[in-house]
Design a protein around this motif. Structure first.
Motif, short mmCIF file in Angstrom:
data_model
loop_
_atom_site.label_atom_id
_atom_site.label_comp_id
_atom_site.label_asym_id
_atom_site.label_seq_id
_atom_site.Cartn_x
_atom_site.Cartn_y
_atom_site.Cartn_z
N GLU A 98 0.60 -1.07 -0.07
CA GLU A 98 -0.29 -0.07 0.10
C GLU A 98 1.01 1.51 0.08
OE1 GLU A 98 -0.31 -2.36 2.80
OE2 GLU A 98 -2.04 -3.64 1.52
N ALA A 99 2.34 1.01 0.99
CA ALA A 99 3.39 2.41 0.93
C ALA A 99 3.44 2.35 -0.43
CB ALA A 99 3.34 1.97 1.63
N GLU A 100 4.21 1.53 -0.88
CA GLU A 100 5.06 1.49 -2.42
C GLU A 100 3.20 2.03 -3.63
OE1 GLU A 100 8.27 0.82 -4.85
OE2 GLU A 100 7.93 0.36 -2.91
N MET A 101 2.09 2.20 -3.50
CA MET A 101 1.34 2.47 -4.05
C MET A 101 1.58 4.08 -4.00
SD MET A 101 -1.61 0.94 -5.84
CE MET A 101 -3.81 1.50 -4.09
N THR A 102 1.14 4.40 -2.95
CA THR A 102 1.03 5.80 -2.04
C THR A 102 2.35 6.58 -2.91
OG1 THR A 102 -0.14 5.03 -0.26
CG2 THR A 102 1.06 7.72 -0.99
N TYR A 103 3.58 5.92 -2.43
CA TYR A 103 5.16 5.87 -3.18
C TYR A 103 4.74 6.52 -4.56
CZ TYR A 103 10.02 6.66 -3.60
OH TYR A 103 11.14 7.28 -4.61
N ASN A 104 4.87 5.59 -5.31
CA ASN A 104 4.33 5.73 -6.84
C ASN A 104 3.91 6.15 -6.80
OD1 ASN A 104 6.18 4.13 -6.85
ND2 ASN A 104 5.04 2.05 -7.10
N GLN A 105 2.80 7.11 -6.36
CA GLN A 105 1.65 7.90 -6.88
C GLN A 105 2.14 9.52 -6.79
OE1 GLN A 105 -1.68 6.70 -4.72
NE2 GLN A 105 -2.36 5.46 -5.84
N ILE A 106 2.87 9.26 -5.43
CA ILE A 106 3.22 10.42 -5.47
C ILE A 106 4.76 11.09 -5.87
CG2 ILE A 106 4.49 12.21 -3.49
CD1 ILE A 106 2.84 10.58 -1.70
N TRP A 107 4.84 10.13 -6.99
CA TRP A 107 6.00 10.45 -7.34
C TRP A 107 6.03 10.38 -9.16
CZ3 TRP A 107 11.21 11.39 -7.82
CH2 TRP A 107 11.89 11.63 -8.81
N GLU A 108 5.07 9.82 -9.62
CA GLU A 108 4.03 10.42 -10.68
C GLU A 108 3.34 11.53 -11.10
OE1 GLU A 108 4.53 8.29 -13.08
OE2 GLU A 108 5.41 7.12 -12.48
N GLN A 109 2.93 12.26 -9.70
CA GLN A 109 2.06 13.28 -9.84
C GLN A 109 3.71 14.72 -9.65
OE1 GLN A 109 -1.51 14.79 -8.90
NE2 GLN A 109 -0.12 17.16 -9.93
N PHE A 110 4.25 13.87 -9.22
CA PHE A 110 5.62 15.08 -9.13
C PHE A 110 6.42 15.00 -10.24
CE2 PHE A 110 10.20 15.52 -9.07
CZ PHE A 110 11.07 16.69 -8.75
N LEU A 111 6.27 14.42 -11.49
CA LEU A 111 6.80 13.75 -12.58
C LEU A 111 5.29 14.82 -13.20
CD1 LEU A 111 8.42 10.40 -12.79
CD2 LEU A 111 9.90 12.52 -12.45
N ARG A 112 4.61 14.37 -13.28
CA ARG A 112 3.54 15.41 -13.81
C ARG A 112 3.92 16.98 -14.02
NH1 ARG A 112 -0.03 10.54 -12.85
NH2 ARG A 112 -0.39 12.11 -11.29
#
Length: 166
Positions: A136-150
């Motif tokens: 779950e935390a990995e998924m949240t981390y990836n979502q935050i990272w993707e938002q940062f890249l966007r």
């Protein structure tokens, strides 16, 4: 997050850290001590500091894959590398710390380098080891990272303007 996204990109290349600082492409950097030692060759006045608030610890792992073709040979190599005198030689030449405590007394470096590579325990009192994330935390981390890249791809960094807070 927008403030981070608005910063000009500086690729992390440990071997180019000193040059990036010297050319003022960066004024501060997060670096492992080995990268700092290399960067200091290009920038002798560079200062390394461990934050009193804490820092990340890291470690390397020696592993033998389950399907290794020659696991006995790999095990012999690992046993050789972990001999205290060999581990000490690796640290002395590479300037990277070893967790092999039996080798520490055999590492012979200038006192300044020795203190950087093996900081005193009180300097690491607030340091933390990062552990694997839960799914779950990995998924949240990836979502935050993707938002940062966007955000980063849509922001146009302007050196003279401060990014607006989000």
């Amino acid at each position: 997050m927008r403030q981070l996204a608005a910063l000009p990109p500086v690729p992390y290349q440990p071997e180019a850290l000193g040059e990036a600082l010297r050319q003022e492409q960066a004024w501060v950097a997060v670096a492992w001590v080995g990268d700092y030692i290399l960067a200091r060759q290009a920038l002798p006045d560079l200062v390394y500091a461990l934050p009193a608030e804490g820092t990340l610890l890291w470690m390397e792992h020696y592993v033998i894959p389950r399907g290794a073709r020659y696991p006995e040979a790999a095990l012999r190599l690992l046993n050789y590398l972990l001999r205290p005198e060999i581990s000490a030689q690796i640290t002395t030449r590479s300037l990277w710390a070893t967790a092999n405590e039996a080798s520490w007394s055999q590492v012979h470096l200038e006192p300044e380098l020795q203190a950087l590579i093996f900081p005193p325990a009180e300097a690491l009192s607030n340091a933390e080891l990062t552990l694997p994330l839960s799914p779950e935390a990995e998924m949240t981390y990836n979502q935050i990272w993707e938002q940062f890249l966007r955000d980063r791809s849509t922001s146009a960094p302007t050196p003279s303007a401060s990014p607006a807070p989000r």
